[in-house]
Design an enzyme around this catalytic site. Structure first.
Site, PDB file in Angstrom:
ATOM      1  N   GLY A   1      46.512  36.930  46.501  1.00 59.28           N
ATOM      2  CA  GLY A   1      45.706  37.182  47.683  1.00 59.28           C
ATOM      3  C   GLY A   1      44.287  37.567  47.325  1.00 59.28           C
ATOM      4  O   GLY A   1      43.999  37.999  46.200  1.00 59.28           O
ATOM      5  N   CYS A   2      43.373  37.442  48.276  1.00 53.68           N
ATOM      6  CA  CYS A   2      41.957  37.717  48.007  1.00 53.68           C
ATOM      7  C   CYS A   2      41.722  39.190  47.699  1.00 53.68           C
ATOM      8  O   CYS A   2      41.133  39.547  46.672  1.00 53.68           O
ATOM      9  CB  CYS A   2      41.109  37.253  49.176  1.00 53.68           C
ATOM     10  SG  CYS A   2      41.677  37.855  50.778  1.00 53.68           S
ATOM     11  N   TYR A   3      42.167  40.071  48.595  1.00 53.57           N
ATOM     12  CA  TYR A   3      42.052  41.505  48.329  1.00 53.57           C
ATOM     13  C   TYR A   3      42.778  41.870  47.036  1.00 53.57           C
ATOM     14  O   TYR A   3      42.295  42.650  46.218  1.00 53.57           O
ATOM     15  CB  TYR A   3      42.691  42.299  49.465  1.00 53.57           C
ATOM     16  CG  TYR A   3      41.836  42.549  50.682  1.00 53.57           C
ATOM     17  CD1 TYR A   3      40.588  43.175  50.572  1.00 53.57           C
ATOM     18  CD2 TYR A   3      42.284  42.201  51.952  1.00 53.57           C
ATOM     19  CE1 TYR A   3      39.822  43.436  51.698  1.00 53.57           C
ATOM     20  CE2 TYR A   3      41.519  42.456  53.084  1.00 53.57           C
ATOM     21  CZ  TYR A   3      40.287  43.075  52.961  1.00 53.57           C
ATOM     22  OH  TYR A   3      39.538  43.340  54.063  1.00 53.57           O
ATOM     23  N   ALA A   4      43.988  41.309  46.885  1.00 51.87           N
ATOM     24  CA  ALA A   4      44.824  41.667  45.732  1.00 51.87           C
ATOM     25  C   ALA A   4      44.176  41.253  44.419  1.00 51.87           C
ATOM     26  O   ALA A   4      44.309  41.942  43.405  1.00 51.87           O
ATOM     27  CB  ALA A   4      46.197  41.020  45.871  1.00 51.87           C
TER      28      ALA A   4
END
Length: 953
Positions: A726-729
């Site tokens: 994921g992007c945040y991750a």
């Protein structure tokens, strides 16, 4: 050619294991259907006797008449009125219930031939979906769903609905079925404080099941149990099926899933057989056997250890049920206890008397009167040999194809990289097709065949067979060369050595991808040598003349790898299309979007100068494309929860194709999934995935988590399935990883991360076209205007990325063996700009550090990483490099950029807390750019091909 090594059997001898009933036959003939296989099955109403006869004849299309009738006879005699539930326990995974028609047809086939399996189903994917819709976040501990009153209420409703749907589907086909949703399983609390309303089965009441069968109805069970106090308890369906099998001791135990078996985590190949006694300990040490897979194998071993040794577990798809039950080849993956294998250099290792008895009782040449036991033993001592077999001597050396020969020859193949073997064309025990699929070359004459692998040159083949003849190792009739050499000037040998009506012929085959195949075609004589070579060049014909078969060709022009993009309408899909348009080695050949079907893909032209048109690819289309080897890489850019059906279609297509047909030299089309569905090794942290329920995850092939900067590149290169982080991750893991690896996080105070993301991260919605028949429009779900220029927090606790970050970072912690979880708090917010994530991390430390110490750790960790920018400690130096915020990354430093940046370097006065700022573009390094890294690696290309080069700021 080195001297050959005798494999225990002299000249024309084979010591064969007796062929058993076939109930435990483990070799799958693969997904290649025989001519006439019924792909769509329709059951017509007719008198019972006629129906049974019709269904029996239909079964002949998947196996021989002898196979089908033998299995029917054995199964039919398995149950007695006093014990009617002895035929089979079939556990149906929740994902299988999504194709109810196929499942109902498969079960109805059994009913129509008078067989009554006990059917127990799960409903994990359906339960997860309803819980998400109702705002209940699934929670798991150790792979077990934590069940509170609200969860149990939903579970009871879901189980009841799915149970009645299956019963109704069966009744619609004229198959009587009885729903049994309670009264079978009694249980105590597994651990009430830890798991809540989860049960451990203590007792099984067979009476409702047996009453259903005696009444002529298939029993359809759920896995809910009851305590002595009448409390309903949730029990994992796999565990319930295992306990049920222990109680009933059926002839067959079948687990239906949507994958069709268990798969090797490195090669991607389906595992046809797992022999637990021989392979379990080694399998559990394999790096790809983790989490759910390890749990599943442990459960299977515990189950089979409790049952008679003849019992087995088959993991298959619903459409392969008949093939598993009524053919010797079976389907999917078969797990059995088996026996441990041995290897000896002399028959004294197994006992001369035992060996003599085996030869006397089971060797076909002895039984036919061709040779005596004494001749076999005398000839055995004429050259070196090795004895391979299993403990009860069901198979000794090279024997008839039965349910353990694959394991025996797997052991042989590890010792011998080159092998010749022979077989008769009229051999009824070992199918000739089985030999051909495992040989790299063969020669057949007069009903006799010589097979081999590991031979590369014509001269080597000729020299080998001449040596065999001179040494009397095999009979003349098996050899592809003509009669012994004549004196000079003699007339050439005529074709008279080949009887009329029989012609010489040979086959050539390239080695399949992943050379260590399970099992080996075996004949009555085995000869081996220990040198290593690959592929086949040519053979000699029956008249002694050399005939060459060229295998070398001019290297063709490098063709681009073909990419299919499923879900191309959104922002991430558009960003990826732009990158693919500049990629030197990839070409986008398929784009799928239901809303945009028939419209041109904007911003992309293929190498022929043509536009690509959107299609609405169905699972059947995807399966066919994969089976034809038409796609090298599948990119799934879909919302959470939708990937499973497409993944299933791809894997089904791959499994139906031969290695020579599959893309990527037999590897098949690689899958890169951008959703959250496959980002975890076990179910607990992935509530979205339709195929990630507890009963399914552990029997599916593991996915590689594709963050190359942290978890390595080789695993992605080897992978067939990659889950894009994921992007945040991605940003959160990159910002924490160097400190995690050094063991510098305070274990008592987890870090807290505050993330600001542009509104593109919220995705898009489809709007009606401005004019009738026009192109549908996309619009952002959130806009700067809708946010009023401010920010909006969401999912303030238990965000999926919070779980993702903690789960994967645990693998980097010192002393970690994986499977743990690093604690981390994460607060996401939507900001009024389009793209770009800025992330501030407050990180308590386990010891005092200075800003310089922290900077040095990050500089060393990310040295050489092309897509990582480590900001300087010096504000002016950063600004001179164009970093607008100096030491602090700002939006301008990351928006539209391909990489990730880190800076800030704030250290508390006490030295035990550091605050860092990281950032990336959520559509690029947070999605499309990272996806392209993973596609490149998985296809064997340069990792950064197609990614615009940027100067490090």
């Amino acid at each position: 050619m080195q001297a050959t090594t005798r494999l225990q059997i002299p000249a024309a001898r084979m010591v064969a294991g007796q062929r058993r009933s076939g109930l435990l036959a483990v070799r799958s003939l693969g997904p290649r259907a025989r001519p006439g296989v019924v792909q769509k099955r329709y059951i017509q109403s007719s008198p019972q006797t006629d129906r049974q006869d019709t269904i029996t004849r239909l079964l002949y299309s998947i196996g021989t008449k002898r196979e089908v009738e033998r299995h029917l006879r054995i199964f039919s005699s398995s149950s007695h009125p006093s014990q009617p539930a002895k035929f089979a326990v079939i556990k149906v995974g929740g994902a299988v219930l999504s194709d109810l028609d196929e499942l109902a047809l498969s079960l109805s086939f059994l009913y129509r031939v008078g067989l009554y399996p006990v059917i127990l189903h799960g409903a994990g994917p359906q339960l997860n979906e309803i819980m998400e819709n109702e705002g209940v976040v699934p929670d798991y501990i150790d792979g077990i769903r934590v069940t509170d009153a609200k969860t149990l209420q939903i579970a009871r409703r879901v189980f009841m609905e799915e149970n009645l749907k299956l019963v109704a589907a069966l009744e619609k086909l004229g198959t009587r079925a009885r729903p049994i949703t309670s009264g079978v399983f009694s249980a105590d609390y597994l651990d009430k404080d830890k798991y809540g309303l989860v049960g451990k089965i203590t007792k099984i009441d067979k009476r409702p099941i047996e009453a259903s069968i005696r009444a002529g109805a298939l029993p359809i069970l759920t896995s809910l149990a009851e305590s002595n106090e009448g409390q309903i308890l949730n029990v994992n369906a796999d565990i319930a099926a295992g306990e049920l099998a222990k109680e009933l001791e059926p002839m067959k135990i079948v687990f239906l899933n949507d994958k069709g078996g268990l798969f090797h985590g490195v090669t991607g190949e389906k595992l046809d057989v797992i022999n637990l006694d021989e392979e379990y300990d080694q399998l559990m040490k394999e790096p790809w056997v983790k989490y759910g897979t390890k749990l599943k194998l442990r459960e299977f071993k515990e189950l089979l250890d409790h049952l008679p040794r003849s019992s087995s577990v088959a993991v298959i798809s619903a459409d392969s049920l008949q093939k598993e039950l009524f053919t010797d080849s079976g389907a999917g993956t078969l797990i059995r206890r088996g026996y441990k294998l041995f290897k000896h250099d002399s028959i004294t290792g197994i006992g001369a008397d035992r060996f003599r008895q085996v030869v006397h009782d089971r060797d076909p040449e002895v039984l036919s009167g061709y040779s005596s036991v004494t001749e076999v033993l005398n000839n055995l001592g004429k050259s070196p040999y090795t004895v391979y077999g299993d403990e009860p001597l069901d198979v000794v050396a090279l024997g008839a194809l039965n349910n353990v020969i694959d394991n025996v020859f797997d052991k042989i193949k590890k010792d011998h990289k080159k092998l010749f073997w022979t077989a008769r064309a009229d051999d009824e025990v070992v199918p000739r097709q089985w030999h051909w699929e495992r040989a790299e070359g063969s020669f057949t004459r007069n009903g006799r065949s010589l097979f081999w692998y590991g031979v590369n040159k014509v001269e080597e083949v000729e020299e080998a067979v001449k040596t065999f003849e001179q040494n009397g190792r095999i009979e003349r009739v098996y050899l592809p060369v003509g009669p012994s050499a004549k004196p000079a000037g003699a007339a050439p040998a005529a074709a008279a050595s080949v009887p009329s009506g029989k012609r010489d012929y040979s086959t050539l085959a390239r080695k399949a991808f992943g050379s260590q195949q399970q099992g080996f075609g075996v004949g009555r004589r085995g000869l081996s040598s220990s040198t290593m070579s690959t592929n086949l060049a040519s053979l000699a014909n029956g008249r002694g003349e050399s005939r060459g078969y060229a295998t070398a060709a001019a290297a063709p022009e490098q063709q681009p790898k073909r990419v299919a993009l499923i879900g191309a309408r959104g922002y991430t899909g558009s960003a990826l299309v732009k990158l693919l348009g500049e990629h030197p080695g990839l070409e986008l050949t398929k784009v799928s979007s239901r809303a945009l079907k028939g419209f041109e893909l904007e911003g992309y032209t293929n190498r022929a100068g043509q536009k690509v048109i959107y299609e609405d690819l169905q699972t059947e289309d995807i399966e066919k494309l994969e089976a034809a080897g038409a796609i090298d890489a599948w990119v799934l850019a879909l919302p959470n929860g939708l990937a499973a059906r497409y993944v299933g279609a791809i894997e089904k297509g791959r499994n139906s194709a031969s290695p020579s047909t599959r893309a990527n030299n037999g590897k098949g089309g690689v899958i890169v999934d951008l959703s959250a569905d496959y980002r975890f090794k076990t179910t607990p942290q992935s509530p979205f995935a339709a195929s990630a329920s507890p009963e399914l995850t552990s029997v599916t092939e593991e996915w590689v988590y594709g963050l190359p900067e942290l978890y390595g590149r080789q695993s992605v290169r080897d992978a067939a399935r990659v889950s894009n982080p994921g992007c945040y991750a991605t940003s959160a893991q990159l910002i924490l990883a160097p400190l995690v690896e050094e063991g510098l996080l305070d274990p008592q105070a987890p870090p807290t991360i505050f993330g600001l993301s542009g509104y593109s991260g919220a995705g898009t919605v489809t709007l009606d076209p401005e004019t009738p028949g026009g192109r549908p429009r996309s619009a952002p779900k959130k806009t700067g205007e809708s946010l009023g220029g401010g920010v909006l927090g969401y999912s303030l606790t238990d965000h999926i990325h919070e779980r993702e970050v903690g789960w994967h970072l645990a693998k980097l912690a010192k002393g970690s063996t994986g499977g743990g979880k690093e604690g981390v708090g994460f607060i996401p917010t939507v900001a009024p700009w389009f793209s770009g994530i800025l992330m501030t991390a407050s990180i308590p430390l386990s010891k005092r550090l200075s800003a310089k110490d922290v900077h040095n750790i990050y500089s060393a960790r990310y040295a050489g990483e092309k897509l990582v920018n480590v900001f300087s400690l010096n504000d002016k130096e950063n600004k001179d490099l164009g970093r607008t915020g100096g030491v602090m990354p700002m939006l301008a430093d990351i928006e539209g950029k391909q990489g990730w940046s880190v800076g800030g370097w704030g250290v508390h006065s006490g030295g035990k807390r550091v605050v860092l700022v990281g950032g990336l573009d959520n559509l690029l390094k947070g999605a499309a750019t990272q996806c392209l890294q993973n596609v490149n690696l998985a296809l064997g290309l340069d990792e950064f091909a197609g990614i615009p080069a940027e100067e490090k700021m």
